[in-house]
Scaffold this motif. Structure first.
Motif, short mmCIF file in Angstrom:
data_model
loop_
_atom_site.label_atom_id
_atom_site.label_comp_id
_atom_site.label_asym_id
_atom_site.label_seq_id
_atom_site.Cartn_x
_atom_site.Cartn_y
_atom_site.Cartn_z
N ASP A 5 -2.46 4.24 5.74
CA ASP A 5 -3.90 3.96 5.79
C ASP A 5 -4.57 4.72 6.93
OD1 ASP A 5 -3.63 2.29 3.63
OD2 ASP A 5 -3.62 0.43 4.81
N ALA A 6 -3.90 4.79 8.08
CA ALA A 6 -4.47 5.51 9.23
C ALA A 6 -4.54 7.00 8.95
CB ALA A 6 -3.64 5.23 10.48
N ALA A 7 -3.52 7.54 8.32
CA ALA A 7 -3.52 8.97 8.00
C ALA A 7 -4.60 9.30 6.99
CB ALA A 7 -2.14 9.38 7.47
N LYS A 8 -4.81 8.43 6.02
CA LYS A 8 -5.87 8.66 5.03
C LYS A 8 -7.25 8.62 5.70
CE LYS A 8 -3.71 7.21 0.71
NZ LYS A 8 -3.87 6.39 -0.50
N ALA A 9 -7.43 7.70 6.61
CA ALA A 9 -8.71 7.61 7.31
C ALA A 9 -8.96 8.88 8.13
CB ALA A 9 -8.72 6.38 8.23
N ALA A 10 -7.90 9.42 8.73
CA ALA A 10 -8.04 10.65 9.51
C ALA A 10 -8.39 11.83 8.61
CB ALA A 10 -6.76 10.93 10.29
N ARG B 110 -0.71 14.95 7.97
CA ARG B 110 -1.05 13.90 8.93
C ARG B 110 0.12 12.95 9.13
NH1 ARG B 110 -6.12 14.53 11.66
NH2 ARG B 110 -7.38 15.86 10.29
N LEU B 111 0.77 12.57 8.03
CA LEU B 111 1.90 11.64 8.15
C LEU B 111 3.05 12.27 8.94
CD1 LEU B 111 2.00 9.99 4.61
CD2 LEU B 111 1.49 8.86 6.80
N ALA B 112 3.24 13.58 8.78
CA ALA B 112 4.34 14.25 9.46
C ALA B 112 4.20 14.21 10.98
CB ALA B 112 4.45 15.69 8.99
N THR B 113 3.00 13.92 11.49
CA THR B 113 2.81 13.82 12.93
C THR B 113 3.15 12.43 13.46
OG1 THR B 113 0.48 13.12 12.78
CG2 THR B 113 0.93 15.50 12.78
N ARG B 114 3.45 11.50 12.56
CA ARG B 114 3.78 10.14 12.93
C ARG B 114 5.27 9.88 12.74
NH1 ARG B 114 -0.73 6.53 12.68
NH2 ARG B 114 -2.67 7.71 12.40
N PRO B 115 5.87 9.07 13.59
CA PRO B 115 7.29 8.75 13.39
C PRO B 115 7.49 7.97 12.10
CG PRO B 115 6.35 7.37 15.12
CD PRO B 115 5.31 8.39 14.77
N ALA B 116 8.50 8.35 11.33
CA ALA B 116 8.80 7.64 10.09
C ALA B 116 9.30 6.24 10.39
CB ALA B 116 9.84 8.41 9.29
N THR B 117 9.00 5.32 9.49
CA THR B 117 9.48 3.94 9.64
C THR B 117 10.97 3.85 9.36
OG1 THR B 117 7.31 3.12 9.01
CG2 THR B 117 9.14 1.57 8.86
N CYS B 118 11.42 4.62 8.35
CA CYS B 118 12.84 4.68 8.01
C CYS B 118 13.06 5.90 7.14
CB CYS B 118 13.30 3.41 7.28
SG CYS B 118 12.72 3.26 5.57
N SER B 119 14.29 6.13 6.79
CA SER B 119 14.64 7.15 5.79
C SER B 119 15.31 6.46 4.61
CB SER B 119 15.59 8.20 6.38
OG SER B 119 14.94 8.99 7.35
N ILE C 87 6.86 7.18 0.41
CA ILE C 87 7.40 8.53 0.52
C ILE C 87 6.51 9.47 -0.28
CG2 ILE C 87 9.77 7.71 0.81
CD1 ILE C 87 10.31 8.48 -2.13
N ASP C 88 6.64 10.76 0.00
CA ASP C 88 5.93 11.78 -0.78
C ASP C 88 6.23 11.57 -2.27
OD1 ASP C 88 5.02 14.11 -2.01
OD2 ASP C 88 5.83 15.44 -0.48
N TRP C 89 5.19 11.56 -3.08
CA TRP C 89 5.34 11.34 -4.53
C TRP C 89 6.41 12.26 -5.13
CZ3 TRP C 89 3.47 7.96 -8.10
CH2 TRP C 89 3.55 8.33 -9.46
N THR C 90 6.44 13.52 -4.73
CA THR C 90 7.35 14.48 -5.35
C THR C 90 8.77 14.36 -4.81
OG1 THR C 90 6.76 16.24 -3.79
CG2 THR C 90 5.50 16.10 -5.84
#
Length: 290
Positions: free
Chosen positions: A168-173, A188-197, A228-231
């Motif tokens: 949500d934050a990345a979409k707002a940005a 934008r998401l890639a600049t944030r730490p992932a929650t998990c893999s 995760i990324d749709w693709t």
């Protein structure tokens, strides 16, 4: 028994991405007979929610292992991986097929008759305590009002997942920056730490309202909703071998005016590659009202 794989070529369409349309109606009785790809040579839901293969016959039945349990479905899929043609088994929710009971279906083949599906099911081994069964397909069946789906992580390496709050934050940005680039959200998401893999082959039953259509696929990190990324998922996908060429994976990556946008990759045991031999042969497969 011939196990092969399935679906279409790349397609240009409008740019927005609404939820999928209702299943396409069957062709009129006087329509010319489909020529080309028989159900036995297919894998994937190429006839719903959009027609993504214009020369594939709709199956009369599928053979599948059915279970309500994600862990069992994951075990069945893993046990069969590499034992069938690439693209099989594929995993869907019975809601997407418009059949009961509500469960995860690990599909091992599509067939032109229910008898053929029943023979394939009975010849298949019991896996994780489950016996495969034949499921009749009605192309006019409608899914429930709020269908469930199954996110399966595609082949390749571990895939980063982000929390809904981060999404949500990345979409707002992205909105604030007015960035129209197709990859703006993922950058934008890639600049944030992932929650998990999450790992290739991981299976997650997800609610229709949690799907971020054609952009992000829902998974779970420790039980919490994540994306995760749709693709990197196999939602809205199908695989095909056409005219003896290399196998390709086609996935719906957008939709507008009841017309899907498709992207095609060359596909092998390692996953997707961007040099798909049929990617240059895009053609509209469904047209809407815009």
């Amino acid at each position: 028994m011939k196990w092969i794989v399935v679906v279409a070529a790349m397609l240009a369409a409008c740019t927005s991405a609404p939820p999928p349309a209702a299943p396409m109606p069957p062709p009129p009785a006087d329509a010319p007979a489909t020529t080309g790809i028989a159900p036995e040579n297919t894998a994937g839901l190429y006839w719903v929610p959009y027609v993504t293969c214009d020369d594939c016959a709709v199956p009369q039945a599928i053979a599948a292992y059915m279970t309500p349990d994600e862990h069992v479905a994951r075990a069945i899929r893993a046990a069969l991986d590499g034992k069938l043609a690439l693209g099989l088994p594929y995993v869907v929710h019975t809601d997407e097929l418009g059949v009961a009971p509500r469960a995860i279906a690990v599909v091992i083949g599509a067939f032109g008759s229910r008898d053929a599906a029943a023979r394939a099911a009975s010849a298949s081994p019991v896996v994780a305590g489950v016996q495969a069964r034949a499921i009749a397909i009605d192309p006019k069946a409608s899914p429930p009002e709020a269908p469930r789906h199954v996110t399966v992580v595609d082949r390749g390496g571990p895939v980063q997942a982000w929390s809904k709050a981060d999404v949500d934050a990345a979409k707002a940005a992205v909105d604030a920056a007015g960035d129209p680039a197709p990859d703006a959200l993922m950058r934008r998401l890639a600049t944030r730490p992932a929650t998990c893999s999450v790992l290739p082959g991981d299976v997650f039953v997800v609610e229709d309202g949690d799907v971020d259509w054609y952009e992000l696929a829902p998974v779970r990190c420790g039980g919490a909703l994540a994306y995760i990324d749709w693709t990197k998922s196999l939602l809205g996908h199908a695989v095909i071998v056409r005219d003896g060429a290399a196998q390709t994976l086609t996935q719906i990556v957008g939709a507008a005016c009841d017309t899907p946008s498709l992207k095609t990759w060359r596909y092998d045991a390692d996953g997707r590659h961007d040099d798909a031999p049929h990617a240059a042969h895009a053609a509209p497969l469904a047209k809407g009202g815009c």
